[in-house]
Design an enzyme around this catalytic site. Structure first.
Site: not given
Length: 235
Positions: A98, A21, A89, A60, A8-9, A181, A87, A179, A15
């Protein structure tokens, strides 16, 4: 037996700001760059002779992959990019804080939108600041208005079957820099994680998950290369 490293980036600016994002092209923070370089050190220390890098078309992930390869002495590896590794959407949640979103809609509802397998957030309105339908990198692509993890898996899986799996079956050791997800979708597929248990699977930023696969691409073993920052492994 082939190895697959899921990376993962590193930490992105959103973040850091605790914002949703998704497909918005946000760059790494200085900490994210450091995490990417540390990932490269860990990949080199693993002793696995990697053959290729796959990334999404988001900055990223691309920069994380490049920084990791450079640090590992593998800047020469071939790289393949695809929007299918983007990632998830986040629809109308895109760009929102968040914590503020949880205060407005309730933590339970936001957890469903964020973590459940098949419930997407409300769709993004067309024509807004985060509408990417005219972005050149998505020419010919029907950009989603929102996605659940299930929908993310449905667009990742064809790419996995057509591009990634054949390389693994040919014995190549691969890195996928993507990403949270899109990588959770791959983990769900590889480890056959039940729909109701994928909510508990998290991918830490900048910490490669190294998976040894058998000839049928079933996991034989898996471990995070930075044990101090490891998340719980898939059930």
């Amino acid at each position: 037996m082939p190895f697959l490293a899921l990376l993962r980036h590193g930490q992105s600016q959103w973040n850091l700001e605790n914002r949703f994002t998704g497909w918005v092209d946000v760059d790494l923070t200085a900490e994210g760059e450091a995490q990417a370089r540390r990932s490269g050190e860990l990949l080199a220390q693993s002793g696995v002779p990697f053959d290729k890098l796959f990334t999404s078309v988001q900055t990223r992930a691309i920069r994380t992959g490049n920084l990791a390869l450079d640090k590992a002495g593998l800047a020469w590896l071939p790289v393949e990019r695809s929007w299918r590794l983007n990632e998830r959407h986040y629809g109308a949640l895109t760009g929102l804080d968040k914590a503020e979103t949880a205060a407005k809609h309730g933590e339970a509802q936001v957890k469903v939108w964020r973590r459940s397998y098949d419930t997407p957030p409300p769709p993004l309105e067309a024509g807004g600041a985060f509408d990417l339908s005219k972005d050149r990198r998505y020419a010919g692509v029907e950009v989603p208005q929102t996605e659940s993890l299930k929908l993310t898996l449905e667009r990742v899986l064809p790419y996995w079957n057509e591009k990634v799996a054949p390389d693994l079956q040919a014995g190549k050791n691969l890195i996928i820099a993507a990403h949270g997800n899109s990588l959770r979708a791959i983990v769900k597929h590889l480890f056959n994680v039940p729909d109701d248990q994928i909510v508990g699977v998290e991918m830490p930023t900048g910490n490669p998950l190294l998976i040894e696969l058998d000839r049928d691409l079933r996991p034989k073993s898996a471990r995070y290369l930075d044990a101090a920052r490891a998340e719980k492994l898939p059930p």
